[in-house]
Design a protein around this motif. Structure first.
Motif, PDB file in Angstrom:
ATOM      1  N   GLU A  39       0.820  -1.207   0.000  1.00 29.97           N
ATOM      2  CA  GLU A  39       0.000   0.000   0.000  1.00 29.97           C
ATOM      3  C   GLU A  39       0.858   1.262   0.000  1.00 29.97           C
ATOM      4  N   VAL A  40       1.874   1.295   0.855  1.00 35.76           N
ATOM      5  CA  VAL A  40       2.744   2.469   0.936  1.00 35.76           C
ATOM      6  C   VAL A  40       3.497   2.671  -0.370  1.00 35.76           C
ATOM      7  N   GLU A  41       4.036   1.580  -0.929  1.00 41.33           N
ATOM      8  CA  GLU A  41       4.785   1.682  -2.180  1.00 41.33           C
ATOM      9  C   GLU A  41       3.877   2.093  -3.335  1.00 41.33           C
ATOM     10  N   ALA A  42       2.679   1.546  -3.383  1.00 40.22           N
ATOM     11  CA  ALA A  42       1.756   1.882  -4.461  1.00 40.22           C
ATOM     12  C   ALA A  42       1.354   3.354  -4.407  1.00 40.22           C
ATOM     13  N   PRO A 102       6.522  -2.960  -9.832  1.00 35.34           N
ATOM     14  CA  PRO A 102       7.440  -4.066 -10.122  1.00 35.34           C
ATOM     15  C   PRO A 102       7.017  -5.415  -9.559  1.00 35.34           C
ATOM     16  N   TRP A 103       5.954  -5.481  -8.763  1.00 41.19           N
ATOM     17  CA  TRP A 103       5.533  -6.757  -8.194  1.00 41.19           C
ATOM     18  C   TRP A 103       4.481  -7.402  -9.091  1.00 41.19           C
ATOM     19  N   PRO A 104       4.286  -8.712  -8.988  1.00 36.51           N
ATOM     20  CA  PRO A 104       3.363  -9.405  -9.897  1.00 36.51           C
ATOM     21  C   PRO A 104       1.909  -9.152  -9.545  1.00 36.51           C
ATOM     22  N   GLY A 105       1.046  -9.303 -10.545  1.00 36.26           N
ATOM     23  CA  GLY A 105      -0.393  -9.222 -10.331  1.00 36.26           C
ATOM     24  C   GLY A 105      -1.003 -10.602 -10.179  1.00 36.26           C
ATOM     25  N   LYS A 106      -2.317 -10.656 -10.110  1.00 35.38           N
ATOM     26  CA  LYS A 106      -3.016 -11.930  -9.942  1.00 35.38           C
ATOM     27  C   LYS A 106      -3.063 -12.693 -11.262  1.00 35.38           C
ATOM     28  N   PRO A 149      -1.556  -5.681 -19.332  1.00 33.56           N
ATOM     29  CA  PRO A 149      -1.640  -5.234 -17.938  1.00 33.56           C
ATOM     30  C   PRO A 149      -1.325  -3.748 -17.786  1.00 33.56           C
ATOM     31  N   VAL A 150      -2.022  -3.117 -16.855  1.00 32.64           N
ATOM     32  CA  VAL A 150      -1.762  -1.723 -16.483  1.00 32.64           C
ATOM     33  C   VAL A 150      -1.652  -1.654 -14.952  1.00 32.64           C
ATOM     34  N   PHE A 151      -1.267  -0.512 -14.460  1.00 33.50           N
ATOM     35  CA  PHE A 151      -1.177  -0.255 -13.022  1.00 33.50           C
ATOM     36  C   PHE A 151      -2.604  -0.077 -12.510  1.00 33.50           C
ATOM     37  N   ILE A 152      -3.132  -1.096 -11.824  1.00 32.54           N
ATOM     38  CA  ILE A 152      -4.497  -0.995 -11.291  1.00 32.54           C
ATOM     39  C   ILE A 152      -4.480  -0.806  -9.773  1.00 32.54           C
ATOM     40  N   PRO A 179      -0.029  -4.910 -11.298  1.00 36.07           N
ATOM     41  CA  PRO A 179      -0.379  -4.984 -12.716  1.00 36.07           C
ATOM     42  C   PRO A 179      -1.654  -5.809 -12.887  1.00 36.07           C
ATOM     43  N   GLY A 180      -2.563  -5.352 -13.727  1.00 36.60           N
ATOM     44  CA  GLY A 180      -3.817  -6.076 -13.891  1.00 36.60           C
ATOM     45  C   GLY A 180      -4.662  -5.517 -15.011  1.00 36.60           C
TER      46      GLY A 180
END
Length: 248
Positions: A39-42, A102-106, A149-152, A179-180
């Motif tokens: 949450e903080v990084e996003a 930079p982290w993976p999405g679902k 994927p986009v930044f969701i 990403p999603g």
């Protein structure tokens, strides 16, 4: 002892996380510290207004209150203007145009497998009629298609988007950011408020397949029902998830 605080308000509370309001500060306590780290990084990466981080320690995040009010509450008419909803769409587009985190999405296969498990549970336990579950599972299939994927935000409920007049003042609760699928964000924002989908799309711009948005309404409503019930929420309240399923 806290000085100058009349009371502590429990904004939301369940076994996984609790949010408290203490004066003009919100304290989020999470059983999984990694969610607060995300949450903080996003929020630091998001190109749209977010709440100010006052401090962050393992399992606890303190945020300043946002100005304005939420777009609305699921199950109740939104007090926000069509222009405010359009501004929300514009803000979401800015987020989706930003660089990916930079982290993976679902994984889509995992989402579909979870959906099938939840559909089986809903029908087997007579929570919903089997034909209603089956119809919405067919509608949901449109969500599982190739996409870029986009930044969701990942949990863009209307209660998480704050506006003042026709301006977005901030977006809360970024623990599911990743990403999603862009249309997932638009679907969660307009879940139970189909009357504002046109406003959101007007602000968002091109690239919106309304059938896919509706498919994500079904995915979300079917997948979340058991969790909501087990955590003390009622998806059968007026305007909420079961009504969305019946309207599809």
């Amino acid at each position: 002892m806290m000085i100058g605080v009349d009371e502590i308000e429990v904004v939301v509370g369940h076994r996984e996380r609790t949010t408290l309001r203490v004066g003009d500060m919100f304290l989020k306590v999470d059983s999984d510290p990694a969610r607060l780290d995300v949450e903080v990084e996003a929020m630091a990466r998001a190109p749209i207004p977010t709440a100010e981080v006052l401090w962050h320690k393992p399992s606890v995040l303190a945020l300043a209150a946002l100005p304005g009010t939420a777009l609305g509450i699921l199950g109740e008419p939104s007090p926000a203007s069509p222009a405010a909803w359009a501004a929300a769409g514009t803000a979401v587009r800015r987020l989706h145009d930003a660089p990916l985190p930079p982290w993976p999405g679902k994984n889509q296969d995992a989402i579909a497998a979870h959906l099938d498990t939840e559909c089986d549970w809903l029908a087997a336990n007579d929570v919903l009629p089997a034909d209603l579950v089956a119809r919405n599972r067919r509608i949901a299939e449109a969500a599982f298609r190739p996409f870029t994927p986009v930044f969701i935000h990942g949990d863009l409920q209307l209660t998480h988007v704050f506006v003042d007049g026709d301006e977005v003042t901030g977006v809360l609760d970024w623990s599911e950011a990743a990403p999603g699928d862009a249309l997932y964000d638009l679907a969660i924002l307009t879940l139970g408020h189909e009357e504002h989908l046109t406003d959101v799309v007007a602000g968002y711009g091109t690239g919106v397949d309304l059938d896919v948005v509706r498919a994500w309404w079904s995915v979300r409503s079917l997948s979340a029902a058991r969790w909501l019930i087990e955590h003390g929420f009622d998806p059968d309240s007026p305007g909420c998830e079961f009504e969305v399923l019946r309207s599809q």
